[in-house]
Each structure stands twice: as C-alpha cells, then as structure tokens.
Design a protein around this motif. Structure first.
Motif, PDB file in Angstrom:
ATOM      1  N   GLU A 142      48.388  36.388  51.940  1.00 33.21           N
ATOM      2  CA  GLU A 142      47.092  35.869  52.385  1.00 33.21           C
ATOM      3  C   GLU A 142      46.342  36.915  53.199  1.00 33.21           C
ATOM      4  N   ARG A 143      47.040  37.569  54.111  1.00 31.38           N
ATOM      5  CA  ARG A 143      46.404  38.578  54.950  1.00 31.38           C
ATOM      6  C   ARG A 143      45.843  39.723  54.106  1.00 31.38           C
ATOM      7  N   LEU A 144      46.617  40.197  53.132  1.00 29.45           N
ATOM      8  CA  LEU A 144      46.169  41.298  52.285  1.00 29.45           C
ATOM      9  C   LEU A 144      44.981  40.889  51.424  1.00 29.45           C
ATOM     10  N   VAL A 145      45.034  39.708  50.850  1.00 29.76           N
ATOM     11  CA  VAL A 145      43.940  39.263  49.985  1.00 29.76           C
ATOM     12  C   VAL A 145      42.648  39.133  50.781  1.00 29.76           C
ATOM     13  N   ARG A 146      42.715  38.552  51.960  1.00 31.84           N
ATOM     14  CA  ARG A 146      41.497  38.379  52.761  1.00 31.84           C
ATOM     15  C   ARG A 146      40.939  39.734  53.216  1.00 31.84           C
ATOM     16  N   ARG A 147      41.794  40.649  53.591  1.00 32.42           N
ATOM     17  CA  ARG A 147      41.306  41.977  53.983  1.00 32.42           C
ATOM     18  C   ARG A 147      40.668  42.690  52.802  1.00 32.42           C
ATOM     19  N   PHE A 148      41.311  42.582  51.640  1.00 33.29           N
ATOM     20  CA  PHE A 148      40.750  43.202  50.438  1.00 33.29           C
ATOM     21  C   PHE A 148      39.362  42.662  50.142  1.00 33.29           C
ATOM     22  N   LEU A 149      39.198  41.357  50.164  1.00 39.13           N
ATOM     23  CA  LEU A 149      37.900  40.773  49.845  1.00 39.13           C
ATOM     24  C   LEU A 149      36.844  41.150  50.879  1.00 39.13           C
ATOM     25  N   ALA A 150      37.266  41.312  52.125  1.00 41.65           N
ATOM     26  CA  ALA A 150      36.318  41.679  53.182  1.00 41.65           C
ATOM     27  C   ALA A 150      35.915  43.146  53.107  1.00 41.65           C
ATOM     28  N   GLN A 151      36.802  44.012  52.592  1.00 40.12           N
ATOM     29  CA  GLN A 151      36.570  45.460  52.653  1.00 40.12           C
ATOM     30  C   GLN A 151      36.281  46.110  51.303  1.00 40.12           C
ATOM     31  N   ALA A 201      42.480  45.608  31.580  1.00 44.35           N
ATOM     32  CA  ALA A 201      41.032  45.459  31.602  1.00 44.35           C
ATOM     33  C   ALA A 201      40.450  45.770  32.975  1.00 44.35           C
ATOM     34  N   ASP A 202      41.293  45.779  34.009  1.00 43.68           N
ATOM     35  CA  ASP A 202      40.821  46.025  35.372  1.00 43.68           C
ATOM     36  C   ASP A 202      41.314  47.350  35.934  1.00 43.68           C
ATOM     37  N   ARG A 203      41.920  48.169  35.077  1.00 45.14           N
ATOM     38  CA  ARG A 203      42.503  49.409  35.570  1.00 45.14           C
ATOM     39  C   ARG A 203      42.502  50.433  34.436  1.00 45.14           C
ATOM     40  N   ASP A 204      42.001  51.626  34.689  1.00 49.18           N
ATOM     41  CA  ASP A 204      41.875  52.628  33.643  1.00 49.18           C
ATOM     42  C   ASP A 204      43.216  53.177  33.189  1.00 49.18           C
ATOM     43  N   GLU A 205      44.155  53.355  34.125  1.00 44.37           N
ATOM     44  CA  GLU A 205      45.440  53.934  33.754  1.00 44.37           C
ATOM     45  C   GLU A 205      46.544  53.396  34.657  1.00 44.37           C
ATOM     46  N   ALA A 206      47.780  53.543  34.157  1.00 41.55           N
ATOM     47  CA  ALA A 206      48.916  53.043  34.916  1.00 41.55           C
ATOM     48  C   ALA A 206      49.194  53.925  36.125  1.00 41.55           C
ATOM     49  N   GLY A 207      49.802  53.328  37.133  1.00 37.05           N
ATOM     50  CA  GLY A 207      50.210  54.082  38.313  1.00 37.05           C
ATOM     51  C   GLY A 207      51.242  53.302  39.093  1.00 37.05           C
ATOM     52  N   LEU A 208      52.069  54.019  39.815  1.00 42.55           N
ATOM     53  CA  LEU A 208      53.109  53.392  40.627  1.00 42.55           C
ATOM     54  C   LEU A 208      52.554  53.019  41.992  1.00 42.55           C
ATOM     55  N   GLY A 253      31.959  47.086  46.115  1.00 37.37           N
ATOM     56  CA  GLY A 253      31.485  46.718  44.793  1.00 37.37           C
ATOM     57  C   GLY A 253      32.534  45.926  44.028  1.00 37.37           C
ATOM     58  N   SER A 254      32.834  46.370  42.821  1.00 37.86           N
ATOM     59  CA  SER A 254      33.822  45.687  41.969  1.00 37.86           C
ATOM     60  C   SER A 254      35.203  46.328  42.080  1.00 37.86           C
ATOM     61  N   GLU A 255      35.464  47.002  43.177  1.00 38.32           N
ATOM     62  CA  GLU A 255      36.724  47.697  43.400  1.00 38.32           C
ATOM     63  C   GLU A 255      37.918  46.780  43.175  1.00 38.32           C
ATOM     64  N   SER A 256      38.963  47.291  42.501  1.00 41.39           N
ATOM     65  CA  SER A 256      40.176  46.520  42.284  1.00 41.39           C
ATOM     66  C   SER A 256      41.056  46.552  43.524  1.00 41.39           C
ATOM     67  N   PHE A 257      42.017  45.653  43.564  1.00 43.69           N
ATOM     68  CA  PHE A 257      42.945  45.605  44.684  1.00 43.69           C
ATOM     69  C   PHE A 257      43.726  46.920  44.797  1.00 43.69           C
ATOM     70  N   SER A 258      44.209  47.447  43.674  1.00 43.54           N
ATOM     71  CA  SER A 258      44.999  48.681  43.733  1.00 43.54           C
ATOM     72  C   SER A 258      44.157  49.849  44.217  1.00 43.54           C
TER      73      SER A 258
END
Length: 569
Positions: A540-549, A514-521, A552-557
């Motif tokens: 923790e470091r990755l999650v905080r950077r992701f939320l800061a940067q 539901a959060d990604r159009d297609e599979a990818g490695l 819009g509704s961009e996914s983590f991947s």
C-alpha cells in the motif's frame, strides 16, 4: 518416442582451463557428482515399471532413496513436505526428514491445452486421489498434492486414456513446452505455434537420448504479439515474427533463467521457419546436453554456458556443428501492445469469444475444475488453456452464450474482471507442500490481495499500469520474483529478537509487455525486508507513493529505478 542421435563429430572443444566442468563433449562422461552417477547407472525413465509393479503394490516404504528423491521426478513425482516443519528447519533437515509419504504430481500440459474430456478427468483425479487439490502453475501445468504411490498407476491410466501424460514433467529433462493460450484462434496472431509444439512433444518427449540433461530444460513457443510465454526466462524460446522476405516464422532466444543467479535470455539474431523450428530446438537441447556443466548442479543450466560462450559463438556452434546449415538473420519481435495474461472477454478471428479468468494465485480445486467443465459443456465449447500467469482461458464461446458463461465463472471464483491486485499477483507452492520453502505463500498472497482490494479501493481507478506482485517461498524464484514490479523472496525476518516469516523485497523488475519496452531485473534496496503480516502495509505504501510521484504515464518499474532508496522503504 526415440530419435537417432549422436554427439556431432565436429563438436566444439574449447581448451580446458582449470577444473573440469563435466561437459560431455569436452571432458568425457565420467560422472562428477552423485546425481550424475545414478543417472548414468540407470535413467529416470526406467522407474515407471517399478512404480507400476512394485512400489504401488508394496507401498511407500519399499521405495529406495535414488528412485524416491531422483528418478520419480522423471514421471512428475516429488515427495511433499511433512506437515508441521517450520521454515527455520528447512535448511537443517535432510530431504528424507522433510519428506512426507505423499507426493506432488504434475500433469504435463504442453501449450497449456485441455479438451473438455481431459478437464473432466483432471478434475476427477483431484477429487478422488488428491484431497481436492489442483493448482495452476506458472508453467501451464496442473499440480496435485496428497498423491499416494499406490494410486499412481490408476492416475496414469486415466490421464493417458484421454491423451495426457506426466512424462518428464520434472527431472533433468525437456520440461513442458509453454505455448500461447491463443494459438490458432487470435485474429492478430503472427503464426500458430501448435504444429511446432506438437512436433517437439511427439519426437522428443520420452526420448532416452534427451532424458539425461545437466539439469532441467525449459522451452516456450508463441506466435502471439503479446509475447505471452515469458520468453526472456526460458532456456529456449521461439517467438513469432515476420521476416521482410521470408514471411512468418520465429525469432530464437536462448539461455534465460532465474533462481539464485538470474539471467535474461539473449537473441541469437536468426530467423527460423515453421519447418525448421523443431530441428532448431533439437540442436539447442543437444548443445546443452553435450556442453552443459555437470560438475556442480548450481551451474548446470544453459544460461551459464551462454554466459561463457556469448550469443555469437552459440549461434556458430548451433549452425556448424548441430544443424549443418546457416540460419538467416532475422528481426526481433515488436514491443507488445496488449497484455499477455489474456484476462477478460475478447473476440476470436471466427466471431466467437475467448474468455480469460483469474483464480486467486493459481489456486483452484477439483470441484472448481468440474464446475468449469459443466459451464463449458453448457456453453458448447470444449477447449480451455492454462497460462504462464496462473490464469485460464476458455476458447470458442458463442456470443449468445457469453453472458451466462461469464456469470458462471464468477460464481466459481474465476473472475473475468479481477481487481488489479488479484490479476497481477502470483505465488509459488510455499511451505504448505514444498520442501525447499521457508515461508507460506499462497495464503499470504491471497490475504494480501483481499486486503489491498479494500485499502486501495480509492485509487484502483488510477492504476492504469499493472503492478505485479510475485510471492516466493525460498530463493529459487519459481514465482519469478526478479522480474516482478514487487518480488518477494521468502526468508525469516528478525523483529525484536524474534524470527518471523517474511521476505526480502525486489523492486522494479519486469518482462517485455504492453507497459514496458524491454525486460529487466528488479533492484534490491539495502535492508528492505518485510514480515508476512506487514506485506499489505508495504505494498500500500509503495503504490500510494508511486501514484503521488509518477511523472506522466510512467510505469511503476520506471519510478522504482528513478527515485532514491529512501522513497522505497
């Protein structure tokens, strides 16, 4: 059950180029490695009689190597790791040196389905014979540890008395068929896969003609639009779709698999009816049996054959040489709009509810399963299903019993409303029991979940997109590291001259959801490794950077694949 079968007379015979790959239909059946020799001398299915009449009587020391390290797998049995052997010695010792005199035993649960009587038997076996162990695998199976060969016949007797089995739960065989946990009960279901799964199992599991494959063969069938059976990483998947003229049926995918050479499955572009599905499955597995590469076990999965042939040629061979008829073109499945792990409380089409609960990284126990059985009985339901995400889903809970049932699950440690970290973290068996592992996984992942729940409590509400954390104890990817947002491959990490348990980090992978159009490695970042102790810091470091940067509704991947490597360190 056996079936009448032979290699098609018109089987494709491409010109041989260079060294033989050991393809039966091309090179003949001369065995080209030690595994192929003993498989041809005597199939794996035959060992059951010896287990029941000799080894269970005479004990572990009476088992010869080719049965112990080979044929036992055809009945779901692997020797487990001897305690006290550190990860640095995994690659240095032989299988015999690594093995304890106890077994992992895998119950084959096609479609992940258990009735209440079956659940009670599964719980009882754990309590009586497995020191309380029971893990939910990402293949919808239950895995026990500490099993003695002396107890195996009685375990089989109890399982088979309630319609369960361990037949071909491991080995070079058709493994468990993944199925949608919501089969037959979801209001938005495209098609109920139960008849197809049942037909495949009844016709083909235990068939000697399919019990000597080049390597394992993984299958999945779903009719749910959430695409809840990780269809992109199976050897064959049948995914429910609606054909504009022919109605509901299946889209066929083949050739997926991870391990050290990951490859996503490909659509063949055909439409398969419910009535054709088992025969199409039979055609694909026979292609693998006849044309799969047997010389090197590292190249013996269907994905390598598909890479050589391509989807169009694979379809041609399937239709012309194995089915004898053409399949119509068909549509792909739509992008999912709901999560495929089914965690939470949801309405069934009959007005009852299904309840999805999350243990921590799939670890349950005989006591937990017995408690679940008591809760189900009190709630008046007798059906539970395991998921390919190390979760469980209880079906048919009446509205008036829902609150008490959910409260009971929480008391058992089966959370219906887990944190994002608990919900989206999975782990393989790891060094605790696995002879291939280099590092510990279950406890490491559980500790990371608990730590992240505390450290990231201030931003949990902002995590409107799942971030999956998959922890694997070796390179073989049983926990699907290449298709996780954060995938961790176990290895030893050198810090200040000292070797410590740790992980190579893969980032930004995923399956269609539901959060990604297609599979990818996922991508690997040069030099990015982490010790087990420092794992929570990295996440923790990755999650905080992701939320800061994020934009819009961009996914983590999407963020991972957009930013520079330095942002990911």
């Amino acid at each position: 059950m056996t079936t009448t079968d032979s290699t098609p007379s018109r089987a494709l015979r491409p010109p041989r180029t260079g060294r033989s790959n050991g393809q039966w239909a091309v090179d003949g059946r001369e065995p080209l490695n030690a595994n192929e020799v003993w498989k041809q001398e005597e199939g794996g299915l035959s060992v059951r009689e010896r287990i029941e009449t000799v080894y269970s009587r005479d004990g572990f020391g009476s088992i010869p190597p080719e049965d112990l390290a080979g044929r036992f797998r055809w009945w779901g049995l692997y020797t487990q790791r001897r305690p006290g052997i550190d990860g640095g010695r995994t690659a240095q010792l032989s299988d015999t040196e690594l093995s304890d005199e106890y077994f992992m035993l895998r119950i084959r649960l096609d479609g992940g389905a258990l009735t209440l009587p079956q659940l009670r038997v599964v719980a009882g076996i754990s309590q009586e014979f497995a020191r309380g162990t029971a893990d939910i695998s990402d293949r919808q199976n239950i895995q026990y540890h500490w099993i003695r060969v002396e107890d195996v016949p009685e375990i089989w007797r109890r399982l088979e008395a309630v319609g369960l089995q361990t037949t071909e739960a491991c080995g070079d065989t058709p493994r468990v068929v993944l199925g949608s946990p919501l089969a037959g009960i979801a209001a938005d279901e495209v098609i109920d896969p139960t008849p197809v799964i049942d037909e495949i199992v009844s016709r083909f599991v235990g068939d000697p003609d399919l019990a000597n494959l080049p390597r394992k063969f993984k299958s999945a069938v779903t009719g749910h639009p959430s695409l809840d059976v990780v269809h992109e990483i199976n050897d064959i998947s049948l995914v429910g779709v609606v054909h504009p003229e022919l109605g509901a049926g299946y889209d066929l995918w083949v050739g997926g698999g991870l391990s050290t050479a990951p490859r996503l499955a490909e659509r063949l572009g055909v439409f398969v009816t419910q009535e054709q599905a088992a025969d199409v499955w039979f055609g694909v597995i026979r292609i693998f049996r006849d044309h799969g590469y047997r010389r090197l076990r590292t190249k013996a999965r269907l994905k390598f054959l598909l890479a050589e042939w391509g989807a169009a040629e694979f379809r041609r061979v399937l239709e012309e040489d194995y089915l004898g008829y053409a399949l119509p073109d068909g549509p792909p499945p739509p992008t999912p709009t709901t999560p495929g792990d089914h965690v939470g409380v949801h309405l069934q089409k009959d007005g009852n509810h299904y309840v999805g609960a999350a243990p921590v990284v799939g670890r349950v126990s005989g006591d937990v399963l017995a408690g679940l059985a008591d809760l189900m009985e009190a709630a008046g339901t007798d059906r539970v299903r395991l998921t390919p995400h190390q979760k469980l889903v209880v079906l048919d809970v009446a509205p008036e019993r829902l609150d008490a049932f959910v409260a009971g699950l929480e008391e058992l440690g089966l959370s219906v409303s887990p944190s994002p970290f608990r919900r989206n973290t999975m782990a393989c068996t790891g060094i605790e029991y696995c002879k291939l592992a280099i590092v510990e996984t279950k406890a490491t992942a559980a500790t990371a979940v608990a730590t992240l729940e505390q450290r990231l409590a201030d931003v949990t509400a902002s995590l409107d997109t799942p971030i999956t954390l998959n922890v694997n104890g070796c390179p073989n990817s049983c926990a699907r590291i290449q298709v996780a947002d954060i995938g961790l491959k176990g290895q030893l990490v050198t810090v200040d001259g000292e070797q410590l348990p740790g992980f190579q980090v893969h980032l930004g992978g995923g399956l269609a959801s539901a959060d990604r159009d297609e599979a990818g490695l996922g991508r690997t970042v040069r030099g990015l490794k982490v010790t087990a102790d420092d794992l929570p810091d990295l996440v923790e470091r990755l999650v905080r950077r992701f939320l800061a940067q994020r934009e819009g509704s961009e996914s983590f991947s999407s963020w991972v694949h957009r930013v520079d490597e330095e942002e990911l360190r």
